[in-house]
Design a protein around this motif. Structure first.
Motif, short mmCIF file in Angstrom:
data_model
loop_
_atom_site.label_atom_id
_atom_site.label_comp_id
_atom_site.label_asym_id
_atom_site.label_seq_id
_atom_site.Cartn_x
_atom_site.Cartn_y
_atom_site.Cartn_z
N SER A 46 -9.06 3.49 -1.56
CA SER A 46 -9.03 2.69 -2.78
C SER A 46 -7.90 3.15 -3.71
O SER A 46 -7.16 2.32 -4.27
CB SER A 46 -10.36 2.78 -3.52
N ALA A 47 -7.75 4.46 -3.85
CA ALA A 47 -6.72 4.99 -4.74
C ALA A 47 -5.33 4.61 -4.24
O ALA A 47 -4.45 4.21 -5.03
CB ALA A 47 -6.85 6.50 -4.85
N LEU A 49 -4.43 2.05 -2.36
CA LEU A 49 -4.18 0.62 -2.50
C LEU A 49 -4.00 0.23 -3.97
O LEU A 49 -3.12 -0.58 -4.31
CB LEU A 49 -5.31 -0.18 -1.87
N HIS A 50 -4.82 0.78 -4.86
CA HIS A 50 -4.67 0.48 -6.28
C HIS A 50 -3.30 0.96 -6.79
O HIS A 50 -2.64 0.25 -7.58
CB HIS A 50 -5.79 1.15 -7.09
N GLU A 51 -2.88 2.11 -6.33
CA GLU A 51 -1.57 2.63 -6.76
C GLU A 51 -0.45 1.71 -6.28
O GLU A 51 0.50 1.43 -7.02
CB GLU A 51 -1.38 4.04 -6.23
N VAL A 53 -0.64 -1.52 -5.64
CA VAL A 53 -0.67 -2.75 -6.42
C VAL A 53 -0.07 -2.52 -7.81
O VAL A 53 0.71 -3.34 -8.31
CB VAL A 53 -2.12 -3.28 -6.52
N SER A 54 -0.42 -1.42 -8.42
CA SER A 54 0.09 -1.15 -9.76
C SER A 54 1.61 -1.00 -9.77
O SER A 54 2.27 -1.31 -10.77
CB SER A 54 -0.57 0.11 -10.34
N ARG A 55 2.18 -0.54 -8.64
CA ARG A 55 3.64 -0.40 -8.54
C ARG A 55 4.31 -1.69 -8.07
O ARG A 55 5.54 -1.76 -8.01
CB ARG A 55 3.98 0.71 -7.54
N THR A 58 4.62 -4.17 -2.48
CA THR A 58 4.09 -5.16 -1.55
C THR A 58 5.17 -5.69 -0.61
O THR A 58 5.10 -6.82 -0.13
CB THR A 58 3.46 -6.32 -2.33
N PHE A 270 0.13 -2.52 3.41
CA PHE A 270 -1.15 -2.03 2.92
C PHE A 270 -1.95 -1.39 4.06
O PHE A 270 -2.69 -0.43 3.83
CB PHE A 270 -1.95 -3.16 2.28
#
Length: 384
Positions: A46-47, A49-51, A53-55, A58, A270
């Protein structure tokens, strides 16, 4: 100190998911038909993937996203095997890897041995690669299942050029013994055949069991074999698209190197990021907790069947989270899954789809909450 089992998400939370498991049937159906689990992601995944997305990370997957090194370390830590990361290639999923390898090691029309009852996409992967699937069913020993090595040798003698192995086996959950794998490798070398081993369920042995990677058993296995592995089943990452093709010999590595660049480009970024996080030591406690939960559900299923469907046949899996249940004695025909869906509103995988030995059987997923598994079996039992 005992490991606390992982807790599955609630049905209300799960029905917000958009994966095949939760979008294939109406909400009154309990879905146990596909190999997706109902647990929250491992925190490290989770960490990561969230990181990303925040950057806004993709874009395209790089040539070396760290997956091979992560798998090598994981295999050393969890499987007692140290594969060389320089002899690996990544791709989108295990069946992609299987097809691409088979395309390089057989010629159109060659026969490829499969060992039913077995994962249904095997029946499609072989012709996609240009081959013809030849069934050599598992042997039922009365206590479990094993490879029919004599039957495989007969197939080699008659011209089969490869074996598509499932290790651990889907749907039975069988862990093939090191001795059987060594013999298979010796036969393949003797008859100049190839073994492609799908080891997607290897990270999840039941307590006390040991999974032996095919390539690790002998020099013969290294010479004739390939493994295709992924974190997707153990960590519920199928939608992110990442698998690893593994060689253990210079000649087989040359085959992997010869694959087009596009084979690796199919890997999702991802998927690669999630795989590195899943295979890291940080995710080991989560994997252990999930194994405890699945182990408890396998025992629960056995108890539920004895209580509510005493004529059903079930042997708890040695690895993985799939339950292979024989309902032949219930008199519901070769494909009991149809009646179970129609009348009990439980979706399970139909046994005949797995080939020889599948008639009268169903496969269901044990990676769920105990109360969900309990309700599913109680619903099915009403049909008796």
């Amino acid at each position: 100190m005992p490991i606390e089992p992982l807790r599955a998400l609630s049905l209300a939370e799960l029905r917000q998911r958009r994966s095949a498991k939760w979008r294939s049937y109406p909400d009154d159906v309990i879905p146990l038909f596909v190999a997706e689990t109902d647990y929250p992601l491992a925190p490290a995944i989770s960490a990561a993937l969230h990181e990303a997305v925040s950057r806004g990370d993709t874009g395209y997957t790089p040539a070396d996203p760290g997956v091979a090194a992560a798998y090598s370390a994981f295999a050393a830590r969890r499987l007692g095997w140290c594969p060389d990361p320089d002899r690996m290639r990544i791709t989108g999923d295990v069946i992609m890897g299987v097809v691409e390898i088979l395309r390089r090691v057989i010629v159109p029309g060659d026969r490829v041995v499969i060992t039913p009852p077995v994962y249904p996409p095997f029946f499609e992967a072989v012709p996609e690669a240009g081959g013809v699937a030849q069934s050599v069913p598992l042997r039922d020993t009365g206590d479990g299942w094993e490879l029919d090595l004599e039957g495989i040798e007969d197939a080699f003698r008659e011209g089969a050029r490869a074996v598509l192995l499932c290790n651990p086996h889907n749907p039975t959950g069988t862990i093939h013994s090191a001795g059987a794998l060594r013999t298979l490798a010796e036969l393949a070398v003797r008859y100049r055949a190839v073994v492609v081993s799908d080891e997607i369920h290897a990270p999840l042995p039941r307590a006390g069991n040991i999974v032996t990677p095919f390539l690790s058993v002998s020099d013969a296995a290294a010479r004739c074999g390939y493994a295709v592995v992924s974190a997707s089943k153990a960590f519920n990452l199928a939608g992110l698209k990442c698998a690893i093709m593994v060689a253990a010999d210079d000649r087989t590595h040359a085959i992997l190197r010869s694959l087009p660049d596009e084979v690796s480009w199919r890997t999702g970024l991802f998927g690669a990021l999630a795989t590195v996080a899943a295979l890291s030591p940080e995710s080991d406690p989560w994997l252990d907790a999930q194994a405890v939960a699945i182990d408890a559900n396998a025992d629960l299923l056995r108890t539920l069947l004895l209580t509510h469907l005493p004529y059903a046949g079930f042997r708890p899996p040695e690895a993985g989270y799939l339950g292979w249940v024989d309902l032949s004695a219930c008199g519901w025909g070769d494909a009991p899954a149809r009646r179970i869906l129609r009348e009990a509103r439980v979706a399970v995988h139909s046994g005949p789809a797995f080939g020889a030995g599948g008639a009268g059987h169903i496969r269901l997923t044990l990676g769920c909450a105990p109360e969900v598994l309990t309700e599913a079996i109680e619903r099915i039992a009403v049909l008796v």
